[in-house]
Design a protein around this motif. Structure first.
Motif: not given
Length: 178
Positions: A104-107, A111-113, A117-119
């Motif tokens: 869950q932490e990795v997921k 998602e944050d990464i 990256a999109k930002d």
């Protein structure tokens, strides 16, 4: 039809007998050809015979005690097996929870990464647009300067021509008339 059904079990019995006879013949062949195998089989058979004889003697001497001992060993084995299974289940539960938590932490971090990256991609696009705008501005300014330079050169080149005309007219008055 009933006659065929009676023949099938008979044929199955013959096949079983043939397989058993073949296995027995193979065993006898190995025993005849390999003396060390014979010796080993003799020793194993003697040891097994002694163990079974001892067990039978114990059961005859005290049938209830032998039964209780056997039941006790079976219960102890079952208890040890249950403990091992419980321990395995506990390990799986604890490790499973930890693995689930880590996954869950990795997921979430992934998602944050991706979001970051999109930002960054959008910000870089904005920067790219600004760079393009600056390039266009420089290009337009450069074209304007080139146009100004060209007209200035034309004006400058026209001025010396005028000056030449003025000099000619002035020099014409200064020079003797022939």
């Amino acid at each position: 039809m009933p006659n065929e059904q009676q023949q099938l079990p008979s044929q199955k019995g013959k096949l079983s007998l043939a397989i058993s006879a073949g296995a027995l013949a193979g065993a006898v062949f190995v025993l005849v050809k390999n003396p060390s195998a014979r010796t080993k089989i003799k020793e194993t058979s003697l040891c097994t015979k002694n163990s079974v004889s001892q067990y039978v003697a114990d059961v005859k001497a005290d049938p209830a005690g032998a039964k209780n001992e056997l039941v006790g060993r079976i219960q102890k084995t079952a208890s040890i097996t249950r403990e091992a299974l419980n321990k395995i289940q506990e390990i799986l539960d604890n490790q499973g929870k930890e693995i689930t938590y880590k996954a869950q932490e990795v997921k979430e971090e992934s998602e944050d990464i991706v979001s970051t990256a999109k930002d960054a991609s959008e910000d870089l696009k904005d920067v790219g647009d600004k760079v393009k705008e600056a390039k266009d501005e420089l290009t337009e300014a450069g074209e304007d300067e080139v146009a100004d330079d060209t007209s200035s050169k034309e004006n400058l080149s026209a001025v010396p021509d005028k000056a030449k005309d003025d000099n000619t007219s002035q020099s014409g008055t200064k020079s003797p008339i022939s």
